[in-house]
Design a protein around this motif. Structure first.
Motif, PDB file in Angstrom:
ATOM      1  N   ASP A  87       0.750  -1.362   0.061  1.00 51.60           N
ATOM      2  CA  ASP A  87       0.060   0.106   0.088  1.00 51.60           C
ATOM      3  C   ASP A  87       0.790   1.369   0.036  1.00 51.60           C
ATOM      4  OD1 ASP A  87      -1.819   1.886   0.215  1.00 51.60           O
ATOM      5  OD2 ASP A  87      -2.583   1.318   2.321  1.00 51.60           O
ATOM      6  N   PHE A  88       1.056   1.759  -1.184  1.00 49.17           N
ATOM      7  CA  PHE A  88       2.052   2.846  -1.401  1.00 49.17           C
ATOM      8  C   PHE A  88       1.209   4.213  -1.178  1.00 49.17           C
ATOM      9  CE2 PHE A  88       5.736   4.155  -4.672  1.00 49.17           C
ATOM     10  CZ  PHE A  88       6.506   4.169  -3.632  1.00 49.17           C
ATOM     11  N   THR A 130       3.661   4.137   3.943  1.00 49.85           N
ATOM     12  CA  THR A 130       3.698   2.901   2.987  1.00 49.85           C
ATOM     13  C   THR A 130       3.567   1.867   3.962  1.00 49.85           C
ATOM     14  OG1 THR A 130       4.963   4.103   1.269  1.00 49.85           O
ATOM     15  CG2 THR A 130       5.287   1.608   1.460  1.00 49.85           C
ATOM     16  N   GLN A 131       2.733   0.819   3.546  1.00 52.21           N
ATOM     17  CA  GLN A 131       2.850  -0.583   4.237  1.00 52.21           C
ATOM     18  C   GLN A 131       3.047  -1.670   3.233  1.00 52.21           C
ATOM     19  OE1 GLN A 131      -0.361   1.498   4.616  1.00 52.21           O
ATOM     20  NE2 GLN A 131       0.825   2.431   6.355  1.00 52.21           N
ATOM     21  N   ILE A 132       3.906  -2.604   3.837  1.00 47.73           N
ATOM     22  CA  ILE A 132       4.252  -3.848   3.052  1.00 47.73           C
ATOM     23  C   ILE A 132       3.976  -4.770   3.939  1.00 47.73           C
ATOM     24  CG2 ILE A 132       5.946  -5.238   1.786  1.00 47.73           C
ATOM     25  CD1 ILE A 132       7.372  -2.353   1.155  1.00 47.73           C
ATOM     26  N   TYR A 133       3.242  -6.007   3.516  1.00 50.69           N
ATOM     27  CA  TYR A 133       2.673  -6.764   4.069  1.00 50.69           C
ATOM     28  C   TYR A 133       3.436  -8.296   3.549  1.00 50.69           C
ATOM     29  CZ  TYR A 133      -0.269 -10.832   5.694  1.00 50.69           C
ATOM     30  OH  TYR A 133      -0.589 -12.423   6.239  1.00 50.69           O
ATOM     31  N   ASN A 134       4.283  -9.034   4.398  1.00 55.82           N
ATOM     32  CA  ASN A 134       4.703 -10.228   3.667  1.00 55.82           C
ATOM     33  C   ASN A 134       3.655 -11.271   3.838  1.00 55.82           C
ATOM     34  OD1 ASN A 134       6.394 -12.825   3.315  1.00 55.82           O
ATOM     35  ND2 ASN A 134       8.234 -11.561   4.020  1.00 55.82           N
ATOM     36  N   ALA A 135       3.180 -12.030   2.746  1.00 59.47           N
ATOM     37  CA  ALA A 135       2.322 -13.073   3.027  1.00 59.47           C
ATOM     38  C   ALA A 135       2.863 -14.348   3.561  1.00 59.47           C
ATOM     39  CB  ALA A 135       1.545 -13.181   1.594  1.00 59.47           C
ATOM     40  N   ASP A 194       5.944  -0.134   8.012  1.00 59.95           N
ATOM     41  CA  ASP A 194       4.712   0.616   8.141  1.00 59.95           C
ATOM     42  C   ASP A 194       5.525   1.945   8.291  1.00 59.95           C
ATOM     43  OD1 ASP A 194       2.636   2.052   8.646  1.00 59.95           O
ATOM     44  OD2 ASP A 194       1.994   0.874  10.366  1.00 59.95           O
ATOM     45  N   GLU A 195       5.891   2.564   7.180  1.00 59.20           N
ATOM     46  CA  GLU A 195       6.473   3.888   7.619  1.00 59.20           C
ATOM     47  C   GLU A 195       6.149   5.076   6.588  1.00 59.20           C
ATOM     48  OE1 GLU A 195      10.749   4.062   8.135  1.00 59.20           O
ATOM     49  OE2 GLU A 195      10.862   1.700   8.234  1.00 59.20           O
ATOM     50  N   PRO A 196       6.534   6.285   6.989  1.00 57.60           N
ATOM     51  CA  PRO A 196       6.273   7.407   6.115  1.00 57.60           C
ATOM     52  C   PRO A 196       6.684   7.303   4.791  1.00 57.60           C
ATOM     53  CG  PRO A 196       7.010   8.301   8.394  1.00 57.60           C
ATOM     54  CD  PRO A 196       7.311   6.772   8.235  1.00 57.60           C
ATOM     55  N   THR A 197       5.805   7.812   3.622  1.00 56.68           N
ATOM     56  CA  THR A 197       6.243   7.725   2.261  1.00 56.68           C
ATOM     57  C   THR A 197       7.070   9.034   2.236  1.00 56.68           C
ATOM     58  OG1 THR A 197       4.216   6.670   1.848  1.00 56.68           O
ATOM     59  CG2 THR A 197       5.501   7.693  -0.050  1.00 56.68           C
ATOM     60  N   VAL A 198       8.315   8.942   2.600  1.00 59.50           N
ATOM     61  CA  VAL A 198       9.271  10.016   2.468  1.00 59.50           C
ATOM     62  C   VAL A 198      10.557   9.588   2.401  1.00 59.50           C
ATOM     63  CG1 VAL A 198      10.151  12.110   3.799  1.00 59.50           C
ATOM     64  CG2 VAL A 198       7.884  11.518   4.149  1.00 59.50           C
ATOM     65  N   ALA A 199      11.336  10.542   1.359  1.00 63.45           N
ATOM     66  CA  ALA A 199      12.660  10.050   0.886  1.00 63.45           C
ATOM     67  C   ALA A 199      13.600  11.406   1.141  1.00 63.45           C
ATOM     68  CB  ALA A 199      12.725   9.389  -0.391  1.00 63.45           C
ATOM     69  N   VAL A 200      14.887  11.062   1.620  1.00 62.10           N
ATOM     70  CA  VAL A 200      15.704  12.215   1.387  1.00 62.10           C
ATOM     71  C   VAL A 200      16.500  11.951   0.108  1.00 62.10           C
ATOM     72  CG1 VAL A 200      17.820  13.385   2.547  1.00 62.10           C
ATOM     73  CG2 VAL A 200      15.743  12.791   3.944  1.00 62.10           C
ATOM     74  N   THR A 201      16.704  12.966  -0.560  1.00 68.02           N
ATOM     75  CA  THR A 201      17.567  12.746  -1.812  1.00 68.02           C
ATOM     76  C   THR A 201      18.912  13.511  -1.950  1.00 68.02           C
ATOM     77  OG1 THR A 201      16.188  14.288  -3.214  1.00 68.02           O
ATOM     78  CG2 THR A 201      15.433  12.021  -3.141  1.00 68.02           C
ATOM     79  N   ARG A 202      19.757  13.258  -2.421  1.00 69.17           N
ATOM     80  CA  ARG A 202      21.083  14.173  -2.667  1.00 69.17           C
ATOM     81  C   ARG A 202      21.235  14.919  -4.087  1.00 69.17           C
ATOM     82  NH1 ARG A 202      25.833  12.495   0.295  1.00 69.17           N
ATOM     83  NH2 ARG A 202      24.665  10.451   0.413  1.00 69.17           N
TER      84      ARG A 202
END
Length: 164
Positions: free
Chosen positions: A8-9, A14-19, A27-35
């Protein structure tokens, strides 16, 4: 053996389930730091959110998803790769929830992000249907279930019955 993931993006998280392991692994924020100009992703999720307001001029804190759609393809790929690398995942088969109102171009962008992040197979499923399945609803029953999917960027209300 392929690892089956549910992704679930979302706009805010963003959540990622491993079936295979039957547990949520991300289960973390949809945030990225770029350079710099290259937009190399150097931090994601909670770590990236903690850097908000504390970054050097050469770093940017970005959210690559807005209203359920990809707004920055390269950053979205980098973010998803970092989440998967943290969990040492390869040989991925993924079901990805998407807002029911998005068009073919947006669907293709989401599919390409997941493939570019390392998935071998990608299946898109509309968010209300994914929510019903996740809640344990037998979606093939001939009775209707009202599903409300409240997200940070979109809210969807749907009636699910007979598999759709």
């Amino acid at each position: 053996m392929a690892i089956d993931l549910g992704i679930d993006f979302g706009t805010s998280s963003t959540q990622i389930y491993n079936a295979n392991e039957e547990k949520i692994i991300v289960d973390e924020p949809t945030v990225a730091v770029t350079r710099g100009e290259s937009r190399e992703v150097i931090a994601v999720g909670t770590e990236a959110l903690d850097m908000l307001g504390k970054t050097a001029d050469s770093l940017s804190v970005l959210n690559p998803v807005k209203d359920g759609g990809i707004t920055n393809f390269d950053v979205a790929v980098g973010l998803l790769k970092k989440f998967l690398d943290k969990n040492l995942i390869s040989k991925i088969r993924a079901a990805v929830s998407v807002p029911s109102g998005i068009g073919d171009v947006e669907k293709r962008a989401i599919e390409e992000v997941v493939i570019s992040a390392g998935a071998k197979e990608v299946y898109l499923i509309e968010s209300p249907l994914a929510g019903a399945i996740g809640a344990g609803v037998d979606i093939n029953e001939p009775k209707g279930y009202v599903i409300v999917d409240v997200g940070a960027g979109t809210t969807e209300v749907a009636v699910v019955s007979l598999g759709g």
